[in-house]
Enzyme design. Sequence first.
Site, short mmCIF file in Angstrom:
data_model
loop_
_atom_site.label_atom_id
_atom_site.label_comp_id
_atom_site.label_asym_id
_atom_site.label_seq_id
_atom_site.Cartn_x
_atom_site.Cartn_y
_atom_site.Cartn_z
N ARG A 73 -44.79 -63.84 97.38
CA ARG A 73 -45.09 -63.39 96.02
C ARG A 73 -46.25 -62.53 96.22
NH1 ARG A 73 -40.97 -64.84 94.25
NH2 ARG A 73 -40.67 -66.53 92.81
N GLU A 114 -44.37 -55.67 89.32
CA GLU A 114 -43.07 -55.20 89.77
C GLU A 114 -42.42 -54.86 88.53
OE1 GLU A 114 -41.21 -58.38 92.02
OE2 GLU A 114 -42.73 -58.18 93.53
N HIS A 165 -38.05 -56.01 96.14
CA HIS A 165 -37.86 -57.51 95.93
C HIS A 165 -36.42 -57.97 96.08
CE1 HIS A 165 -39.82 -61.30 93.85
NE2 HIS A 165 -38.74 -61.51 94.64
#
Length: 324
Positions: free
Chosen positions: A237, A266, A285
């Site tokens: 994370r 993000e 990601h």
Amino acid sequence: MKQSVVLYKKIPPDLQQRLEQHFEVRFFDGIKAENREQVIHALSDAAGMIGASVPVRADLLDHAPHLRAISTISVGYDQFDVSDLTQRRIVLMHTPTVLTETTADTVFTLIMMTARRALEMAEMVKAGKWQRSIGSESYGVDVHDKTIGILGMGRIGAAVARRAHAGFGMKVLYWNDMPNPRVEQAYAAQRCELEPLLEQADFVCITLPLTDQTYRLINAQRLAQMRPEAILINGARGKIVDQAALIEALKNGTIRAAGLDVFEVEPLPADSELLKLPNVVALPHIGSATHETRYNMAACAVDNLITALTGEVRENSVNGHLLR
């Protein structure tokens, strides 16, 4: 009469059909400002929710008096307030096993790309700048026989440790709340405190969940404890790392490089300083982003919701034990 569930992420048609065999499914493409009122209306009599990538907090749950289960298509659950869900007697389900190997592959991809400067070199070739044999200014560093320090030793951490030990002959150090005897025996891993791990590791790999305790765990002080030759890898994370401190550490040579699949915000803004640094590999990601794994995650989440609303929960529950 079928129970109603809110599906707030697109899933493969066959999996949506499986949901529809059990429930009345109300589909929304995410939860956003333009459909929020419709979602709230659908939640008024919903027994379950299933989706991903959207925070589900009290402002939504207050409109869902009959909600009994939420199934997130992810292993992480920082989008939810687990204590609040528990107080409301809502069980939270997740997908902790199906993405382990794929996410560990992504972590090792970042290790290899940063160590061998693969992105820089590929861009040099594409730009037509490969005019002669490369010199020492373009050399990378070896991965084999180095020391890897893994922060967190759950399923993904253990899968990274297996790759490091069996595939690359690396010395494995790890920092974790509890010892992991299986990993220690199988991969000669050594549990140690955070400071000595940072001081010794050539690659520091984050596989921790985001909690109040891990928020900005890697800050300026911790980055300064790393070796100047070390590389930071974050496949967990983004908020576990103080991003501003990381940018400074990469600029001034406190550490060699960083491989990042996750960020504080993000999508990563296009004007981020991280994108201007040659010693950063930034991925969007993609930890679990393969066709096979994303399908299996959605399938697991569907089965989780069906079990939570029609059967007895035996696995994949975040807080089920607290509701008994």
